[in-house]
Design an enzyme around this catalytic site. Structure first.
Site, PDB file in Angstrom:
ATOM      1  N   ALA A 265      -6.590   1.533   3.300  1.00  0.00           N
ATOM      2  CA  ALA A 265      -6.064   2.724   2.629  1.00  0.00           C
ATOM      3  C   ALA A 265      -5.923   2.393   1.143  1.00  0.00           C
ATOM      4  CB  ALA A 265      -4.747   3.192   3.240  1.00  0.00           C
TER       5      ALA A 265
ATOM      6  N   HIS B  60      -6.044   2.008  -2.865  1.00  0.00           N
ATOM      7  CA  HIS B  60      -5.714   2.901  -3.972  1.00  0.00           C
ATOM      8  C   HIS B  60      -5.836   2.121  -5.272  1.00  0.00           C
ATOM      9  CE1 HIS B  60      -1.977   0.696  -3.842  1.00  0.00           C
ATOM     10  NE2 HIS B  60      -1.787   1.065  -2.578  1.00  0.00           N
TER      11      HIS B  60
ATOM     12  N   HIS C 232      -4.571  -1.444  -5.449  1.00  0.00           N
ATOM     13  CA  HIS C 232      -5.464  -2.487  -4.912  1.00  0.00           C
ATOM     14  C   HIS C 232      -6.600  -2.773  -5.894  1.00  0.00           C
ATOM     15  CE1 HIS C 232      -3.873  -0.860  -0.944  1.00  0.00           C
ATOM     16  NE2 HIS C 232      -3.599  -2.139  -0.863  1.00  0.00           N
TER      17      HIS C 232
ATOM     18  N   GLY D 103       0.414  -7.943  -4.949  1.00  0.00           N
ATOM     19  CA  GLY D 103       1.173  -7.076  -5.852  1.00  0.00           C
ATOM     20  C   GLY D 103       2.664  -7.395  -5.787  1.00  0.00           C
TER      21      GLY D 103
ATOM     22  N   LYS E  26       4.954  -5.243  -5.919  1.00  0.00           N
ATOM     23  CA  LYS E  26       5.729  -4.212  -5.204  1.00  0.00           C
ATOM     24  C   LYS E  26       6.366  -4.853  -3.977  1.00  0.00           C
ATOM     25  CE  LYS E  26       3.954  -1.062  -2.485  1.00  0.00           C
ATOM     26  NZ  LYS E  26       4.677  -1.239  -1.202  1.00  0.00           N
TER      27      LYS E  26
ATOM     28  N   GLN F  83       7.507 -10.467  -0.154  1.00  0.00           N
ATOM     29  CA  GLN F  83       6.291 -10.990   0.493  1.00  0.00           C
ATOM     30  C   GLN F  83       5.622 -12.028  -0.404  1.00  0.00           C
ATOM     31  OE1 GLN F  83       3.177  -8.626   2.718  1.00  0.00           O
ATOM     32  NE2 GLN F  83       2.206  -8.618   0.715  1.00  0.00           N
TER      33      GLN F  83
ATOM     34  N   MET G  45       2.642   2.596  -6.408  1.00  0.00           N
ATOM     35  CA  MET G  45       1.488   2.902  -5.551  1.00  0.00           C
ATOM     36  C   MET G  45       1.591   2.140  -4.241  1.00  0.00           C
ATOM     37  SD  MET G  45      -1.698   3.220  -8.077  1.00  0.00           S
ATOM     38  CE  MET G  45      -1.688   4.459  -9.350  1.00  0.00           C
ATOM     39  N   SER G  46       1.299   2.840  -3.165  1.00  0.00           N
ATOM     40  CA  SER G  46       1.388   2.259  -1.826  1.00  0.00           C
ATOM     41  C   SER G  46       0.482   3.059  -0.892  1.00  0.00           C
ATOM     42  CB  SER G  46       2.841   2.370  -1.335  1.00  0.00           C
ATOM     43  OG  SER G  46       2.893   2.231   0.067  1.00  0.00           O
ATOM     44  N   SER G  47      -0.059   2.366   0.102  1.00  0.00           N
ATOM     45  CA  SER G  47      -0.913   3.076   1.067  1.00  0.00           C
ATOM     46  C   SER G  47      -0.115   4.141   1.807  1.00  0.00           C
ATOM     47  CB  SER G  47      -1.485   2.083   2.072  1.00  0.00           C
ATOM     48  OG  SER G  47      -2.207   1.095   1.377  1.00  0.00           O
TER      49      SER G  47
HETATM   50  O1  PAF Z   1       0.641  -6.468   1.641  1.00  0.00           O
HETATM   51  C1  PAF Z   1      -0.144  -6.212   2.585  1.00  0.00           C
HETATM   52  O2  PAF Z   1      -0.969  -5.300   2.532  1.00  0.00           O
HETATM   53  C2  PAF Z   1      -0.072  -7.048   3.838  1.00  0.00           C
HETATM   54  O3  PAF Z   1       1.236  -7.414   4.130  1.00  0.00           O
HETATM   55  C3  PAF Z   1      -1.000  -8.265   3.826  1.00  0.00           C
HETATM   56  C4  PAF Z   1      -0.588  -9.264   2.758  1.00  0.00           C
HETATM   57  C5  PAF Z   1      -2.428  -7.827   3.591  1.00  0.00           C
HETATM   58  C6  PAF Z   1      -0.931  -8.987   5.179  1.00  0.00           C
HETATM   59  O4  PAF Z   1      -1.327  -8.163   6.224  1.00  0.00           O
END
Ligand code: PAF
Length: 283
Positions: free
Chosen positions: A32, A34, A37, A150, A152, A156, A187-189
């Site tokens: 998804a 955007h 990414h 990112g 955001k 993580q 921005m986020s999926s």
């Molecule tokens: O941030 C993400 O989209 C996910 O957590 C990742 C790092 C691709 C792992 O599935």
């Protein structure tokens, strides 16, 4: 643009890159795609000879079955968007669940020195075990020189840096700045699932963060937190899950403000069943 579904195939391609001494950048995604990414991919293209973009909705990082089921899956559009970059140096790896997990869709259990216990870890039990499992697996398959994430998903990013350190994985982790819609929405999926009304109203989230940042100059973390909670208390569109001011390095909630530390405000809100997160550096 080459789209590989199997690790066997992409590994062979990557082997030939390595044979030519080409550097490999990696942008792991759940699709998804955007502009956010694309910014990661562009950064990776600037710094590497080849760039692998993985597109894989990782089942083990979803603690909510509905979220997993509703997560957008748009491989054709994703590839079309990547093609707009006009680059033949990008390779896509879009594996099946079988290709990544074999018959065992299970998370490895990790100890990220407490980083995994805060915020997202509290509200999404098991989430970071799932992220750690898939990212470690993807690093084994792609073996990139650099990988791009990112800010955001700031928690993580911190956890992935810890993962790489703990397991001695030879990859450099690059954190990239948050990309925002013109109204400030990060921005986020998941934004694809917002109604246009919700999307418009979502400027409120970033506005609240920037005001909180301004308030933090003179007010305590408690005062700012109470103010934010008040702002959301009867909001028409958004339900606040958490707002936290934390030490940027440990991610632990702030105790007493000191000049030597860097702080960051983190927020998670729901618009119906759509969960949105954001954060802002405070100093
Ligand atoms: O941030 C993400 O989209 C996910 O957590 C990742 C790092 C691709 C792992 O599935």
């Amino acid at each position: 643009m080459q789209v590989y579904k199997e690790q066997k195939q992409i590994k062979a391609e990557l082997e030939s890159f390595r044979g030519e001494h080409l550097s490999i950048g990696f942008v792991p995604t759940m699709g998804a795609l955007h502009e956010g990414h694309l910014a990661l991919v562009k950064e990776a293209l600037n710094q590497n000879d080849k760039v692998v973009v993985s597109i894989f909705v990782n089942p083990t990082q979803f603690n909510n079955a509905i979220d997993l089921e509703k997560y957008p899956r748009t491989l054709q559009d994703d590839v079309a968007l990547l093609q707009t970059l006009g680059e033949d140096r990008v390779v896509v790896y879009a594996p099946t669940v079988e290709d990544i997990y074999g018959g065992h869709i299970e998370s490895q259990q990790f100890d990220f020195d407490g980083l995994e216990q805060e915020m997202e870890g509290k509200f999404r039990p098991g989430h970071f075990n799932g992220v750690g499992t898939v990212v470690k697996r993807l690093f084994e398959i792609v073996a990139p020189h650099k990988a791009y994430f990112g800010k955001k998903d700031f928690q993580q990013l911190a956890i992935i840096k810890r993962l790489v350190h703990k397991y001695d994985i030879p990859v450099q982790i690059i954190g990239c700045k948050i990309q925002r819609e013109p109204n400030g929405l990060a921005m986020s999926s998941r934004n694809a699932r917002l109604t246009s009304e919700q999307k418009k109203a979502a400027s409120f989230i970033y506005q609240t963060l920037t005001t909180a940042k301004a308030q933090f100059v003179t007010k305590s973390a408690d005062e700012v937190t109470k103010w934010v909670e008040q702002q959301f208390s009867a909001h028409e569109f958004f339900e606040l899950e958490y707002f936290n001011i934390a030490d940027q390095d440990t991610l632990k909630p702030i105790q007493r403000k000191t000049r030597q530390k860097s702080y960051r405000a983190f927020i998670a809100v729901y618009a119906d069943d759509i969960r949105l997160i954001d954060n802002i550096g405070l100093n």
